[in-house]
Design an enzyme around this catalytic site. Structure first.
Site, PDB file in Angstrom:
ATOM      1  CG  ASN A 153      -0.189  -0.192   2.526  1.00 26.75           C
ATOM      2  OD1 ASN A 153       0.461  -1.226   2.721  1.00 26.75           O
ATOM      3  ND2 ASN A 153      -0.263   0.771   3.426  1.00 26.75           N
ATOM      4  CD  GLN A 181      -3.765   0.151  -1.452  1.00 25.60           C
ATOM      5  OE1 GLN A 181      -3.917   0.694  -2.538  1.00 25.60           O
ATOM      6  NE2 GLN A 181      -4.129   0.731  -0.323  1.00 25.60           N
ATOM      7  CG  HIS A 203     -12.432   2.375   1.339  1.00 22.36           C
ATOM      8  ND1 HIS A 203     -11.480   3.354   1.517  1.00 22.36           N
ATOM      9  CD2 HIS A 203     -12.054   1.340   2.106  1.00 22.36           C
ATOM     10  CE1 HIS A 203     -10.563   2.923   2.363  1.00 22.36           C
ATOM     11  NE2 HIS A 203     -10.882   1.707   2.739  1.00 22.36           N
ATOM     12  CB  CYS A 327       5.810  12.583  11.373  1.00 19.15           C
ATOM     13  SG  CYS A 327       5.726  13.220   9.698  1.00 19.15           S
TER      14      CYS A 327
END
Length: 394
Positions: A153, A181, A203, A327
Site C-alpha cells: 500500500n 490494494q 472503498h 509523523c
C-alpha cells in the site's frame, strides 16, 4: 488556500462512482428489508446480496459460496489470520508473513504472538520484493499459515503471489493474501494463483466505505471471528450492509470492464509522473520496484526534507497526498515499510506517496510536478544539511 483540488491519494480511499451510488440508493429507503427475514422485502434484499456475491466471485475466479462480506479489509485480515491460526493450532503455532504488511496484518500477528503463536517476518529486498524462496525456507513442520500481501500500500510493489501460492500448496499450508490494494486494479484468479483466502475492500476501488469481503476457498475452515446471528451462512454474524454490498459489487463490476487496458493507461501516467519528478528534482529516490508495481503508485524520498512539511505545503496548493512518514499520525517513527527496504531514518522521513486515479489528467500531473519543484526548492533552502551539500559541491 488554493481552491483547486488535485486528489493524489487513491491508495487511502477513492470517491464513490456515480453509477455505484445510483445502484446503492434504492437500498437505503425503498428496499430496506433485512435479508434474514422470510417475507418479501427481506427475500428481495437477500437476492440482491447473493447477486452481489456472484459478481465479486466472478471477478476473482471464485465460487459465490466462497465470498463472505465483512465490514472492511481490516476485519477480513483479522478473520483470515486469527481464524486460521486458532482453527489449526493443534497442527502447529507458526505463521509466516512479511515485514512490509499493512498494520491490519502486522498488528493481528502481534496479537497472536501474545497467545503463544510464533511469527516469522520475511524481509524484502531493496525494492520491496518478498522472495518466494525465502518464504519456502521459513516453512517449519508446525507452520499453519502464510500471509503475504498482494501489493504494498505504500511503495506499490507487486509480489509474485502465484509462486508463493504454489509453495504453500506444495507444503499443504493455508495461504492468505491481503489484496486490498490490488483487487479491482490488477487481474486476479484465486484458483490459478493457489490463494486460499483473500481480503478485499470496496472503498479502494470506487465503492463505499464500510464494506469488505474475504474469499475463503472451499474446504478451508477458519474459526468464526465475529459471533452473533446466522448471517453469511453462519460464519459471520451481523445484519448485512445491503446498500454497501450492492455498491461493492457494482464497483467491482465496473473495475473489471477493460481492467488490463485501464491498468496500462494509468501506468503510462504513473511513468510520466516518475519521469518528470526525476527530471526536475535532484537528490531523490524512487521507492519500490520501478515496473513491478501498482499501476497508480508513485513513492519518492526527497532528501533534506521532512514529509510532514511537504504534505502541508502540497495541501496549501490544493494537492492531497500521503507521506511515507508516520509523523502525520502522531508518531516520530518513519514508515516501517521504508525502513524494511533499507532506507535510513532521515531519508524515510522525507517520503511522499502519490497515487493517481482514473480521473487524473496529464494536466493534473504537470501541476503537481510544478508545485513539487517549487515546494522542494523552498523547503531545502531552509535545511542546514542541504546548504552544506551545496557548499561542498561549489
Amino acid at each position: 488556500m488554493n481552491k483547486r483540488t488535485i486528489y493524489f491519494d487513491h491508495a487511502a480511499t477513492t470517491p464513490v462512482k456515480p453509477e455505484v451510488l445510483a445502484a446503492m440508493l434504492p437500498y437505503f429507503v425503498e428496499h430496506y428489508g433485512n435479508p434474514s427475514s422470510i417475507y418479501g422485502i427481506g427475500r428481495d434484499n437477500r437476492e440482491a446480496v447473493n447477486a452481489a456475491r456472484e459478481k465479486i466471485a466472478a471477478a476473482i475466479g471464485a465460487k459465490a459460496n466462497e465470498i463472505y462480506f465483512t465490514g472492511c479489509g481490516t476485519e477480513a485480515d483479522n478473520w483470515a489470520i486469527k481464524g486460521t491460526a486458532r482453527a489449526y493450532k493443534d497442527r502447529g503455532r507458526h505463521i509466516i508473513t512479511s515485514a512490509i504488511e499493512h498494520h491490519a496484518v502486522l498488528h493481528t500477528c502481534a496479537a497472536l504472538e501474545k497467545e503463544g503463536f510464533e511469527v516469522t517476518y520475511i524481509k524484502p529486498d531493496e525494492y520491496g520484493i518478498i522472495s518466494p524462496e525465502d518464504v519456502e525456507k521459513a516453512i517449519r513442520p508446525d507452520t499453519v499459515l502464510i500471509s503475504i500481501m498482494f501489493a504494498n500500500n505504500e511503495i506499490g510493489t507487486v509480489q509474485d503471489i502465484a509462486a508463493i501460492g504454489e509453495i504453500a500448496k506444495a507444503h499443504k499450508i493455508v495461504f492468505h493474501t491481503d489484496a486490498v490494494q490490488a483487487a479491482g486494479a490488477l487481474k486476479i484468479d484465486v484458483k490459478e494463483m493457489n490463494i486460499d483466502m483473500m481480503s478485499m475492500s470496496a472503498h479502494k476501488l470506487y465503492g463505499p466505505k464500510g464494506v469488505g469481503a474475504l474469499y475463503i476457498r472451499s474446504g478451508v475452515r477458519p474459526d468464526i471471528f465475529l459471533d452473533g446471528g446466522a448471517q453469511e451462512r453462519g460464519r459471520r454474524g451481523g445484519t448485512e450492509n445491503v446498500a454497501g454490498i450492492v455498491g461493492f459489487a457494482k464497483a467491482m463490476e465496473i473495475a473489471m470492464e477493460g481492467i488490463e487496458e485501464k491498468a496500462a493507461y494509468i501506468s503510462t501516467m504513473r511513468d510520466y509522473l516518475i519521469e518528470k519528478i526525476e527530471e526536475k528534482i535532484p537528490y531523490i529516490k524512487l521507492n519500490g520496484h520501478r515496473t513491478q508495481r501498482l499501476p497508480n503508485n508513485v513513492n519518492f524520498s526527497f532528501k533534506f526534507i521532512e514529509g510532514e512539511a511537504l504534505l502541508l505545503s502540497l495541501d496549501f496548493k490544493g494537492i492531497a497526498a500521503s507521506s511515507g512518514s508516520a509523523c502525520t499520525s502522531g508518531s516520530l517513527d518513519p514508515s516501517h515499510v521504508l525502513l524494511a527496504i533499507g532506507l535510513p531514518h532521515e531519508i524515510a522521513h522525507g517520503s511522499l506517496r502519490l497515487t493517481i486515479g482514473e480521473e487524473t489528467t496529464m494536466e493534473d500531473i504537470d501541476y503537481v510536478v510544478e508545485s513539487l519543484v517549487e515546494i522542494v526548492d523552498r523547503l531545502r533552502k531552509m535545511s542546514p544539511l542541504y546548504e552544506e551539500v551545496i557548499k561542498n559541491k561549489a
